[in-house]
Enzyme design. Structure first.
Site, mmCIF file in Angstrom:
data_model
loop_
_atom_site.group_PDB
_atom_site.id
_atom_site.type_symbol
_atom_site.label_atom_id
_atom_site.label_comp_id
_atom_site.label_asym_id
_atom_site.label_seq_id
_atom_site.Cartn_x
_atom_site.Cartn_y
_atom_site.Cartn_z
ATOM 1 N N TYR A 41 -14.623 4.354 -5.008
ATOM 2 C CA TYR A 41 -15.663 3.697 -4.544
ATOM 3 C C TYR A 41 -16.041 3.773 -3.311
ATOM 4 O O TYR A 41 -17.074 4.153 -2.693
ATOM 5 C CB TYR A 41 -15.730 2.157 -5.083
ATOM 6 C CG TYR A 41 -16.764 1.292 -4.330
ATOM 7 C CD1 TYR A 41 -18.029 1.589 -4.488
ATOM 8 C CD2 TYR A 41 -16.464 0.633 -3.314
ATOM 9 C CE1 TYR A 41 -19.155 0.809 -3.888
ATOM 10 C CE2 TYR A 41 -17.568 -0.207 -2.594
ATOM 11 C CZ TYR A 41 -18.840 0.025 -3.058
ATOM 12 O OH TYR A 41 -19.845 -0.532 -2.452
ATOM 13 N N ASN A 78 -31.603 1.684 -14.015
ATOM 14 C CA ASN A 78 -31.230 2.287 -15.364
ATOM 15 C C ASN A 78 -30.661 1.128 -16.259
ATOM 16 O O ASN A 78 -30.058 1.468 -17.112
ATOM 17 C CB ASN A 78 -30.241 3.385 -15.173
ATOM 18 C CG ASN A 78 -28.797 3.004 -14.588
ATOM 19 O OD1 ASN A 78 -28.583 1.895 -14.323
ATOM 20 N ND2 ASN A 78 -27.837 3.942 -14.775
ATOM 21 N N LYS A 98 -19.058 5.994 -1.302
ATOM 22 C CA LYS A 98 -20.112 5.655 -0.267
ATOM 23 C C LYS A 98 -19.878 6.038 1.037
ATOM 24 O O LYS A 98 -20.815 6.026 1.774
ATOM 25 C CB LYS A 98 -19.902 3.970 -0.107
ATOM 26 C CG LYS A 98 -20.073 3.299 -1.697
ATOM 27 C CD LYS A 98 -21.704 3.377 -1.881
ATOM 28 C CE LYS A 98 -22.768 2.384 -1.306
ATOM 29 N NZ LYS A 98 -23.792 2.395 -1.871
ATOM 30 N N GLY A 129 -5.659 -0.307 -4.092
ATOM 31 C CA GLY A 129 -6.799 -0.081 -3.350
ATOM 32 C C GLY A 129 -7.634 -1.010 -2.740
ATOM 33 O O GLY A 129 -8.895 -0.981 -2.160
ATOM 34 N N GLU A 130 -6.987 -2.289 -2.641
ATOM 35 C CA GLU A 130 -7.699 -3.602 -2.098
ATOM 36 C C GLU A 130 -7.339 -3.597 -0.853
ATOM 37 O O GLU A 130 -6.302 -3.425 -0.169
ATOM 38 C CB GLU A 130 -7.280 -4.759 -2.930
ATOM 39 C CG GLU A 130 -8.069 -5.994 -2.336
ATOM 40 C CD GLU A 130 -7.937 -7.117 -3.022
ATOM 41 O OE1 GLU A 130 -8.767 -8.194 -3.053
ATOM 42 O OE2 GLU A 130 -6.807 -7.222 -3.799
ATOM 43 N N ALA A 142 -29.422 1.559 -5.347
ATOM 44 C CA ALA A 142 -28.283 1.838 -6.913
ATOM 45 C C ALA A 142 -27.068 2.349 -6.455
ATOM 46 O O ALA A 142 -26.873 3.467 -5.635
ATOM 47 C CB ALA A 142 -29.290 2.734 -7.478
ATOM 48 N N PHE A 200 -28.118 -7.684 -8.072
ATOM 49 C CA PHE A 200 -28.139 -8.597 -7.371
ATOM 50 C C PHE A 200 -28.979 -8.657 -5.992
ATOM 51 O O PHE A 200 -29.931 -9.392 -5.808
ATOM 52 C CB PHE A 200 -26.596 -9.246 -6.955
ATOM 53 C CG PHE A 200 -26.454 -10.332 -5.971
ATOM 54 C CD1 PHE A 200 -27.265 -11.311 -5.854
ATOM 55 C CD2 PHE A 200 -25.630 -9.832 -5.077
ATOM 56 C CE1 PHE A 200 -26.932 -12.191 -4.917
ATOM 57 C CE2 PHE A 200 -25.216 -10.847 -3.941
ATOM 58 C CZ PHE A 200 -25.995 -12.017 -4.017
ATOM 59 N N ILE A 201 -28.520 -7.750 -5.121
ATOM 60 C CA ILE A 201 -29.374 -7.708 -3.722
ATOM 61 C C ILE A 201 -30.655 -6.783 -4.208
ATOM 62 O O ILE A 201 -31.870 -7.505 -3.628
ATOM 63 C CB ILE A 201 -28.552 -6.701 -2.928
ATOM 64 C CG1 ILE A 201 -27.224 -7.257 -2.323
ATOM 65 C CG2 ILE A 201 -29.137 -6.617 -1.698
ATOM 66 C CD1 ILE A 201 -26.081 -6.381 -1.658
ATOM 67 N N ARG A 258 -3.850 -5.916 -6.751
ATOM 68 C CA ARG A 258 -4.256 -4.760 -6.942
ATOM 69 C C ARG A 258 -4.276 -3.449 -6.267
ATOM 70 O O ARG A 258 -4.497 -3.647 -4.819
ATOM 71 C CB ARG A 258 -5.896 -5.077 -7.302
ATOM 72 C CG ARG A 258 -6.148 -6.020 -8.439
ATOM 73 C CD ARG A 258 -7.580 -6.246 -8.735
ATOM 74 N NE ARG A 258 -8.429 -6.523 -7.686
ATOM 75 C CZ ARG A 258 -9.645 -7.010 -7.545
ATOM 76 N NH1 ARG A 258 -10.341 -6.691 -8.715
ATOM 77 N NH2 ARG A 258 -10.188 -7.363 -6.206
#
Length: 298
Positions: A135, A32, A139, A263-264, A70, A11-12, A261
């Protein structure tokens, strides 16, 4: 300028590549094809995976600037498969950094506000980092590694901590973001699914402002090596977003509430004083960008 964009079919990345190509830069994308957004691009993308150094090295060596976008970006998938997330987000970033160091090519890294975790107050670049998912942790580690490569090896690197980005061509699948998923559900006559009570709030910035920020950042040499928040300084709750989408779609649906959920993060609000001190201000108001997106999708 010859520019390499990793994750160029995303998207970005696709928006950024098209925008920079329109400014007469020579753009090469590396992707990929694991999560393309489907946007037609005006530049060439070659197949490659940042997890493998040899597939990165030859293209970095031909570039004057690298935008490293990526990533495995889905929180739920990172909880289900943390190893894959670490391989892509941390090992992949290491490979790009190593190649940039080898050829002395400046790099702009796509970090994220998720590194901060939840904060009740506006988040500045010095706020505690409380990553709440594999995630976010992957990061954060990659973000800090970029800082190491600047401090220890003198690499020119910019760490863009973007808050929630939205706009046309954003994926609406299971790995997609909340705005495209809500919009697709509503336009299909399905009640938008909210996890928790919908009070979670986010700072949303439109993709058109994001590509402007990306263009500006590597020109700001004083920010070399530093993390930089890119957001709007305003928040919107998930529940309110669902209601606005229903309104713009001219629907009578009601949100469908599910269990929260793991981890939110509950709240993300950017303190953007650093980037605004260099003259950057978002041009698109949230409601205008959201209405535009819903009508485009419709």
């Amino acid at each position: 300028m010859k520019i390499l964009i990793t994750g160029s079919k995303g998207f970005i990345g696709s928006h950024l590549g098209n925008y920079l190509q329109s400014k007469d830069h020579d753009i090469t994308g590396l992707d990929n094809n694991s999560h393309p957004c489907g946007q037609p691009t005006k530049f060439t993308t070659v197949h490659g995976d940042v997890r493998f150094y040899d597939e990165v090295d030859k293209w970095v060596g031909k570039a004057d600037l690298v935008y490293h976008l990526a990533a495995q970006i889905n929180v739920d998938r990172s909880i289900e498969n943390p190893k894959q997330t670490l391989d892509v987000n941390l090992v992949g970033t290491y490979n790009v950094l190593e190649a940039c160091k080898k050829y002395n090519v400046p790099m702009v890294f796509a970090s994220t506000s998720e590194v901060y975790g939840g904060h009740d107050e506006p988040i500045n670049e010095g706020s505690d980092t409380r990553s709440q998912s594999p995630y976010a942790t992957s990061k954060l580690a990659a973000d800090k590694l970029c800082g190491n490569y600047h401090d220890l090896y003198g690499l020119e690197v910019y760490r863009a901590r973007f808050f929630n980005v939205f706009g046309e061509w954003q994926n609406d699948d299971d790995c997609g973001a909340v705005i495209p998923r809500f919009t697709s559900q509503v336009l299909s006559g399905i009640r938008p699914t909210i996890y928790g009570d919908g009070s979670q709030s986010r700072d949303y910035i439109h993709i058109d402002d994001v590509v402007r920020a990306y263009e500006l950042l590597p020109t700001l040499k004083k920010l070399n090596g530093e993390p930089v928040n890119i957001g709007t300084g305003e928040t919107h709750t998930i529940k309110n977003i669902a209601e606005l989408i229903i309104h713009y779609a001219e629907s009578n649906l009601e949100p469908d509430f599910w269990d929260a959920r793991p981890g939110e993060v509950s709240k993300l609000l950017a303190d953007t004083s650093l980037i605004s001190s260099f003259g950057f201000l978002p041009a698109i108001k949230f409601n205008d960008g959201l209405r535009r997106y819903v009508l485009w999708k419709k």
